[in-house]
Design a protein around this motif. Structure first.
Motif, PDB file in Angstrom:
ATOM      1  N   GLY C 325       0.839  -1.053   0.098  1.00 57.00           N
ATOM      2  CA  GLY C 325      -0.020  -0.135  -0.070  1.00 57.00           C
ATOM      3  C   GLY C 325       0.780   1.347  -0.225  1.00 57.00           C
ATOM      4  N   LYS C 326       1.952   1.267   0.946  1.00 53.21           N
ATOM      5  CA  LYS C 326       2.709   2.441   0.879  1.00 53.21           C
ATOM      6  C   LYS C 326       4.187   2.159   0.328  1.00 53.21           C
ATOM      7  N   GLN C 327       4.174   1.404  -0.618  1.00 53.98           N
ATOM      8  CA  GLN C 327       5.470   1.276  -1.260  1.00 53.98           C
ATOM      9  C   GLN C 327       6.547   1.054  -0.459  1.00 53.98           C
ATOM     10  N   ASP C 328       6.532   0.739   0.651  1.00 47.52           N
ATOM     11  CA  ASP C 328       7.760   0.699   1.371  1.00 47.52           C
ATOM     12  C   ASP C 328       8.163  -0.911   1.688  1.00 47.52           C
ATOM     13  N   ILE C 329       8.738  -1.492   0.641  1.00 45.88           N
ATOM     14  CA  ILE C 329       9.012  -2.909   0.744  1.00 45.88           C
ATOM     15  C   ILE C 329      10.113  -3.230   2.118  1.00 45.88           C
ATOM     16  N   SER C 330      11.108  -2.293   2.280  1.00 46.85           N
ATOM     17  CA  SER C 330      11.948  -2.603   3.264  1.00 46.85           C
ATOM     18  C   SER C 330      11.202  -2.287   4.642  1.00 46.85           C
ATOM     19  N   GLY C 331      10.068  -1.471   4.782  1.00 41.10           N
ATOM     20  CA  GLY C 331       9.346  -1.602   6.103  1.00 41.10           C
ATOM     21  C   GLY C 331       8.625  -3.103   6.084  1.00 41.10           C
ATOM     22  N   GLY C 332       7.738  -3.319   5.062  1.00 43.55           N
ATOM     23  CA  GLY C 332       7.251  -4.402   4.943  1.00 43.55           C
ATOM     24  C   GLY C 332       7.999  -5.787   5.369  1.00 43.55           C
ATOM     25  N   SER C 333       9.290  -5.924   4.751  1.00 41.93           N
ATOM     26  CA  SER C 333      10.119  -6.924   4.966  1.00 41.93           C
ATOM     27  C   SER C 333      10.408  -6.861   6.564  1.00 41.93           C
ATOM     28  N   THR C 334      10.758  -5.843   7.037  1.00 44.24           N
ATOM     29  CA  THR C 334      11.199  -5.873   8.343  1.00 44.24           C
ATOM     30  C   THR C 334      10.119  -6.231   9.301  1.00 44.24           C
ATOM     31  N   ILE C 335       9.076  -5.823   9.117  1.00 49.51           N
ATOM     32  CA  ILE C 335       7.792  -6.433   9.806  1.00 49.51           C
ATOM     33  C   ILE C 335       7.779  -7.876   9.734  1.00 49.51           C
ATOM     34  N   SER C 336       8.010  -8.314   8.388  1.00 52.00           N
ATOM     35  CA  SER C 336       8.039  -9.890   8.477  1.00 52.00           C
ATOM     36  C   SER C 336       9.041 -10.626   9.340  1.00 52.00           C
ATOM     37  N   VAL C 337      10.290  -9.950   9.147  1.00 53.90           N
ATOM     38  CA  VAL C 337      11.184 -10.497   9.938  1.00 53.90           C
ATOM     39  C   VAL C 337      10.738 -10.616  11.452  1.00 53.90           C
ATOM     40  N   ILE C 338      10.394  -9.295  11.925  1.00 53.55           N
ATOM     41  CA  ILE C 338      10.135  -9.419  13.204  1.00 53.55           C
ATOM     42  C   ILE C 338       8.958 -10.321  13.533  1.00 53.55           C
ATOM     43  N   LEU C 339       7.962 -10.713  12.493  1.00 53.76           N
ATOM     44  CA  LEU C 339       6.911 -11.793  12.676  1.00 53.76           C
ATOM     45  C   LEU C 339       7.637 -12.935  12.875  1.00 53.76           C
ATOM     46  N   PHE C 340       8.531 -13.320  11.982  1.00 46.90           N
ATOM     47  CA  PHE C 340       9.316 -14.616  11.908  1.00 46.90           C
ATOM     48  C   PHE C 340      10.033 -14.994  13.257  1.00 46.90           C
ATOM     49  N   VAL C 341      10.938 -13.911  13.749  1.00 44.42           N
ATOM     50  CA  VAL C 341      11.516 -14.160  15.118  1.00 44.42           C
ATOM     51  C   VAL C 341      10.420 -14.367  16.005  1.00 44.42           C
ATOM     52  N   ILE C 342       9.230 -13.665  16.223  1.00 45.22           N
ATOM     53  CA  ILE C 342       8.232 -13.847  17.275  1.00 45.22           C
ATOM     54  C   ILE C 342       7.699 -15.301  17.141  1.00 45.22           C
ATOM     55  N   VAL C 343       7.410 -15.654  15.964  1.00 44.30           N
ATOM     56  CA  VAL C 343       6.629 -17.137  15.621  1.00 44.30           C
ATOM     57  C   VAL C 343       7.762 -18.294  16.128  1.00 44.30           C
ATOM     58  N   LEU C 344       8.904 -17.818  15.611  1.00 44.77           N
ATOM     59  CA  LEU C 344       9.950 -18.937  15.728  1.00 44.77           C
ATOM     60  C   LEU C 344       9.952 -19.183  17.275  1.00 44.77           C
ATOM     61  N   SER C 345      10.178 -18.132  18.003  1.00 45.77           N
ATOM     62  CA  SER C 345      10.415 -18.183  19.747  1.00 45.77           C
ATOM     63  C   SER C 345       9.231 -18.986  19.893  1.00 45.77           C
ATOM     64  N   VAL C 346       7.845 -18.590  19.663  1.00 41.02           N
ATOM     65  CA  VAL C 346       6.800 -19.270  20.027  1.00 41.02           C
ATOM     66  C   VAL C 346       6.791 -20.691  19.764  1.00 41.02           C
ATOM     67  N   SER C 347       7.071 -21.019  18.660  1.00 43.25           N
ATOM     68  CA  SER C 347       6.969 -22.384  18.234  1.00 43.25           C
ATOM     69  C   SER C 347       8.222 -23.327  18.945  1.00 43.25           C
ATOM     70  N   LEU C 348       9.284 -22.407  19.176  1.00 38.00           N
ATOM     71  CA  LEU C 348      10.360 -23.283  19.942  1.00 38.00           C
ATOM     72  C   LEU C 348       9.703 -23.727  21.478  1.00 38.00           C
ATOM     73  N   LEU C 349       9.352 -22.535  21.935  1.00 39.26           N
ATOM     74  CA  LEU C 349       8.621 -22.695  23.230  1.00 39.26           C
ATOM     75  C   LEU C 349       7.551 -23.877  23.405  1.00 39.26           C
ATOM     76  N   GLN C 350       6.773 -23.852  22.145  1.00 32.20           N
ATOM     77  CA  GLN C 350       5.699 -24.878  22.083  1.00 32.20           C
ATOM     78  C   GLN C 350       6.309 -26.452  22.088  1.00 32.20           C
ATOM     79  N   ARG C 351       7.368 -26.377  21.423  1.00 34.22           N
ATOM     80  CA  ARG C 351       8.157 -27.809  21.049  1.00 34.22           C
ATOM     81  C   ARG C 351       8.825 -28.215  22.401  1.00 34.22           C
ATOM     82  N   TRP C 352       9.390 -27.282  23.131  1.00 36.35           N
ATOM     83  CA  TRP C 352       9.959 -27.486  24.305  1.00 36.35           C
ATOM     84  C   TRP C 352       8.775 -27.949  25.438  1.00 36.35           C
ATOM     85  N   LEU C 353       7.773 -27.118  25.254  1.00 29.06           N
ATOM     86  CA  LEU C 353       6.720 -27.723  26.271  1.00 29.06           C
ATOM     87  C   LEU C 353       6.031 -29.045  26.015  1.00 29.06           C
ATOM     88  N   THR C 354       6.093 -29.507  24.685  1.00 31.59           N
ATOM     89  CA  THR C 354       5.279 -30.617  24.221  1.00 31.59           C
ATOM     90  C   THR C 354       6.487 -31.666  23.906  1.00 31.59           C
TER      91      THR C 354
END
Lengths: 293, 420, 358
Positions: C325-354
């Protein structure tokens, strides 16, 4: 006396079960009913009906006009054909390649196995919108050897809609978890008898994988069929467009809601048909025979 | 003897035909009208006529659905795959020109001397695009509603003032006859918000960005005038004159079903309103202090920068500017023809026609959206600000945040300075 | 023995090779490119070449600061009160806009505030309040949806795993919402949630004899996210029901027969036979639901576009808005990287818990 009471209570319990099932069914089925009913009504009526129970009833001015109009507005047949082609090829290749990979991850010991599996599972986290632009740049530069010799760029083709999606983390993960549950003894026994891994895969693992095959197939089918962003980016020629791009043909300035409903009804048919077929052929049959023993 | 002559004649003819075919160059063209049968018919007619009218060029059309068009062009540009002639939505043209997607037109500018300002796409001193129609917005209502509520009918010379408009809304609300007094169209998220709502802001004296330099929005979007607009805009919803959340059924059908007293709508919906109520009238927008304003500019044709045949492309565009095609489009989709001569040829916009008032409205009140490559971002920022204010957010903070975002974006792009 | 092992190596690579190659080419490679973008100021549409900007994008998205202020005092030294009777604090605008004493706060906005002892109030400022709100909303969504949807799906799977006549019809019907296009579903639910004439309000009104007022479910910031959650669960539960079902069918019927002979109750059967047999499926379902929940986008895009007042902003929606929408690919990618890190942490936590407790 005793027998009569038992049959009565059994009958009551059965009715109760059906009642629960029916209520839940009603909750889940109203969108389809709304869609189909609306597709039979003219746009103004369907909009005013939308706010009441009339939305689900075939009342008022019922006809198939919306369907004929939809076919005139967009090449519906072409879109459905494209979608089915792309989706089926992807699903078939995906089932083959992903199940083979999952088998290798679960049963075979090989170097790099854990690392590659971890990376693949990590890709589950990557939403498509993230990689769409880099993937587009990549796809516009890939080579292909076809009838005209070597051409560069995969845009405006079927392969660009198929190949990037054949292997994906979710499908592999589904198979991995399922194979983990298969009885290890069967595999052991076959190895002792000197069977090759590939033979075990083909003759033992695959036949037992009916339910998960069906599950993976329907999930992949849905994902491919409902694709919108990628086809928008890579199909600039109408001849290659799939159904979800076609849907946008109906969202121009004066939206024809009736035609939209008709089109949506038309494109939902293949998905439902595929699911019902898979359901009956795989899941239902396994339920009666059981997997192990 | 005759047989020989016949054979030579045929041979010559064949040679002539083939060489003519070889000399004919194909021009590719992208248009946003897929799914719109009326537009498709007219554009195909123009193409057929053009192809037949001269031997050098042959235009081939590829249609795209409107909702996906901009994304397709961007993707095409990234992949290095743009056509010769393309269609662009007016306010987006500066962005595409700046990005290097488009090159200036090579048409005879005397042909557009009579054009309304909206359809003309000027950027950086050059003409990059030209449109075959203009689109306008008006306050739609019925003469019977005005009579019932005892309201004066505003004219172009004497539009309603802000106070008169307020009184009209109050009368409509108090009458109890309508679900809401005013339908501004909150259901149409997207470009509609800046197109339809920024004219109000401009009438208050503010703007989306400072147009003297296009390098900042400070003072324009968060100055006193803008804050006044913000407060007025918020009160529309807070005081129950309009609804901040609207479902699309109400927008598409509400006025025609009698739910609203006034509807702020574009002239593409006018034909339907006239069909529902023959006494539908189209009023000019109110004057909030700096003159009444409405939006302008719609889809326009341009030539892509990497086209090998800009001369042929420009020739096609020039060909399409003939009055009869302008009239065809207007009759077909109800939008405003750009010249008075073509207007006279249409059913709706000729003198005394039911929508002729739109032509005058556009001439008098139209103000194009900011002509800057940064508009794409500014439109989105404004859309969010308008939505947030409508939902009750603090006006000053929201506008400040919007200005910050716009300014940051302008800075990140080196002020969107033209590159070349 | 040694040769068998070497052969296994080759077969392993042969069987997993195609999948690994395809994923490497078409997912891993573009993602690495996207990570690269996040460290630049790459635009979607621009004549300017991209420059390397380091962590500027991350700072812009995640920048947080705090500011503690005392209330405004009038000349006599008493605390000034606002019209509502609460202490009045100096306007944040004076600190965050062009204040030379606080350069780090320039451009920040208030996220939330809390009282911090006495009359003082601590303000938490953020450089991008919308993005942080998006993260919060996404987490709320995941925390609610994952267990609820997973449990409901299991319940449904158990319900339809019985041998009743016509059970296949019900299986098909329960899967319908998954099959119907998100456009129809979103449209329909928009009508349902309508304040004036939506069916949900009609039903609530009828059931309570008018006691429950009509709510603008999608237009009220307090109910919008809940409305989306409800609709999302309804739409996707059939999806996971199918996965649970295929897991249920791997449990051998002989085990059930044995349990029936021993006379165990329904609950005992479930607890000791069904549930253990579903372990791997459970992990699968939870992981998939969580991943999909973090990727919430389509419903927001069709129904609320992140509103009202950012109540339904989500991470992926922000990424798409910013990138396309705002043509800021670098910003969009940054958000994706942040999301990746968040979800990776959560899934590692899930794996450890289960993890398998040996």
């Amino acid at each position: 006396m005793m027998a009569q009471i038992t049959t009565d209570s059994r009958g009551l319990r059965l009715t109760l079960r059906y009642a629960v099932l029916l209520i839940i069914a009603a909750i889940f089925s109203f969108p389809l009913i709304f869609m189909i009913m609306s597709s039979l009504k003219p746009s103004e009526q369907l909009l005013s009906d939308a706010h009441s129970i009339r939305a689900l009833l075939p009342v008022g001015d019922i006809s198939f006009d919306n369907y004929t109009a939809a076919f005139q507005r967009a090449p519906v047949g072409l879109f459905v054909f494209n979608s089915i082609l792309v989706t089926s090829v992807t699903v078939v290749l995906s089932l083959a390649i992903c199940s083979a990979a999952a088998f290798a991850f679960v049963f075979i010991e090989w170097k790099g196995r854990n690392l590659i599996l971890s990376v693949i599972l990590a890709t589950l986290i990557v939403p498509f919108e993230t990689i769409a632009i880099p993937l587009l740049l990549e796809a516009s530069k890939l080579p292909w050897i076809g009838m005209d010799g070597v051409t560069w760029g995969w845009l405006n083709s079927y392969r660009v809609q198929i190949v990037p999606f054949i292997a994906d983390g979710l499908t592999i993960y589904l198979f991995v978890q399922y194979f983990k549950d298969l009885p290890g003894e069967l595999i052991e026994a076959a190895r002792v008898e000197g069977a090759s891994w590939f033979a075990i895969y083909r003759r033992i693992a695959l036949p037992l994988a009916g339910p998960i095959m069906a599950t993976a197939a329907i999930l992949k089918f849905l994902a491919m069929y409902n694709q919108y962003l990628w086809p928008i980016m890579v199909t600039q020629e109408e001849g290659y467009r799939p159904v979800m791009v076609g849907l946008q043909y109906f969202f121009q300035l004066n939206r024809a809601w009736g035609e939209i409903m008709a089109y949506l009804s038309l494109i939902t048919v293949p998905v439902l048909a595929f699911y019902l077929y898979l359901q009956k052929a795989f899941i239902a049959s396994i339920a009666s025979t059981g997997v192990k023993g | 003897m005759t047989q020989m002559k016949w054979l030579t004649g045929a041979a010559f003819a064949a040679a002539a035909l083939s060489s003519a075919a070889q000399a004919q160059t194909t021009l590719s063209m992208w248009y946003h009208g897929a799914g719109n049968e009326v537009e498709a018919k007219i554009i195909n007619q123009i193409i057929t006529d053009f192809n037949a009218s001269q031997p050098d060029w042959k235009v081939e059309l590829q249609s795209f659905p409107q909702a996906a068009y901009n994304d397709s062009v961007t993707a095409g540009a990234l992949a290095g795959n743009l056509p010769d002639i393309l269609d662009v939505d007016g306010p987006n043209m500066p962005n595409w020109a700046w990005a290097g997607y488009m090159q200036p037109l090579q048409i005879d500018e005397s042909k557009i001397a009579n054009f309304l300002p909206g359809p003309q796409g000027h950027y950086n001193g050059k003409l990059y695009s030209i449109g075959l129609w203009d689109a306008a917005v008006a306050l739609v209502t019925r003469q019977s509603y005005l009579d019932e509520l005892g309201l004066r009918k505003p004219t172009l010379e004497q539009p309603w003032t802000g106070d008169e408009f307020e009184a009209a809304l109050k009368a409509a609300k108090d009458s109890g006859k309508f679900k809401y007094a005013l339908d501004v169209g909150m259901a149409w998220t997207g470009e509609w918000y800046p197109y339809a709502f920024s004219p109000f802001l401009q009438s208050f004296g503010g703007d989306i960005v400072d147009r003297t330099s296009y390098t900042t929005a400070e003072g324009a979007l968060n100055g006193d005038a803008a804050i006044a607009w913000g407060n007025w805009w918020q009160h529309l919803f807070k005081d129950g004159y309009a609804q901040a959340t609207q479902d699309p059924a109400d927008r598409d059908n509400g006025f025609n079903a009698g739910e609203y007293a006034f509807s702020w709508n574009g002239n593409w919906a006018a034909l339907n309103a006239l069909k529902a109520f023959p006494d539908t009238i189209f009023l000019p927008s109110p004057d909030f202090g700096h003159g009444p304003k409405i939006g302008a500019a719609s889809w326009q044709f341009g030539v892509s920068a990497k086209s090998q045949h800009p001369d042929g492309a420009s020739k096609f565009i020039e060909f399409a500017l003939q009055d009869k095609y302008l009239a065809d489009f207007s009759n077909g989709i109800g939008l405003i023809p750009p010249t008075p001569t073509s207007a006279a040829m249409t059913d709706n916009y000729k003198a005394g026609g039911p929508m002729a008032v739109f032509y005058d409205l556009t001439k008098a009140q139209a103000l194009v959206r900011p002509v800057t490559p940064g508009y794409i971002v500014q439109a989105k920022v404004f859309e969010k600000a308008a939505a947030d204010i409508a939902n009750g957010a603090d006006v000053v903070t929201t506008l400040d945040a919007a200005v910050d975002e716009i300014n940051a974006d302008i800075e990140k792009n080196n002020g969107y300075a033209p590159v070349n | 023995m040694a040769s068998k092992f070497v052969l296994s190596n080759k077969t392993g690579w042969l069987m997993a090779g195609p999948a690994a190659f395809l994923i490497g080419c078409f997912i891993v490679l573009p993602f690495i490119l996207a990570i690269g973008f996040s460290f630049t100021n790459q635009r979607l549409v621009s004549p300017n070449a991209a420059d390397f900007t380091g962590l500027a994008n991350y700072r812009q998205l995640l920048g947080i600061s705090t500011l503690t202020l005392d209330p405004v005092k009038d000349d006599a030294g008493a605390v000034k009160m606002t019209a509502e009777g609460t202490p009045e604090y100096p306007s944040l605008r004076t600190y965050t806009r062009n204040n030379p004493d606080y350069p780090g706060l320039n451009g920040m906005r208030e996220w939330f505030s809390f009282g911090s002892g006495g009359d003082a109030r601590t303000y938490v400022l953020a450089r991008d309040v919308v993005f942080l709100t998006a993260i919060l909303n996404t987490f709320i969504f995941v925390i609610v949806v994952a267990p609820v949807q997973g449990a409901l799906a299991l319940g449904l799977a158990l319900l339809i795993n019985q041998k009743l006549r016509g059970i296949n019809v019900f299986r098909a019907i329960y899967f319908m919402p998954v099959v119907v296009s998100i456009v129809v579903v979103s449209l329909l639910w928009r009508f349902f949630y309508d304040q004036q004439s939506g069916v949900l309000n009609n039903i609530l009104g009828a059931v309570s004899f008018g006691a429950i007022p009509r709510v603008d479910w999608l237009g009220n910031p307090n109910t919008a996210l809940g409305a989306i959650i409800f609709m999302s669960i309804w739409q996707a539960v059939g999806f996971h029901m199918v996965i649970w079902l295929s897991g249920l069918q791997t449990i051998s019927p002989t085990l059930y027969e044995a349990a029936a002979i021993e006379g165990s109750s329904k609950w005992q059967t479930f607890r000791y036979i069904t549930w253990p047999g579903l372990r791997n499926t459970a992990v699968l379902v939870m992981v998939v639901i969580t991943m999909q929940a973090f990727g919430l986008f389509a419903q927001i895009d069709v129904m609320t576009k992140g509103g009202p007042l950012d109540a339904t902003q989500t991470i992926v929606f922000q990424a798409v808005q910013r990138g396309y929408g705002k043509q800021d690919i670098s910003g969009g990618s940054t958000i994706s990287v942040i999301l990746f890190v968040i979800v990776l942490s959560v899934s590692l936590l899930q794996r450890w818990l289960t993890r398998e407790k040996k």
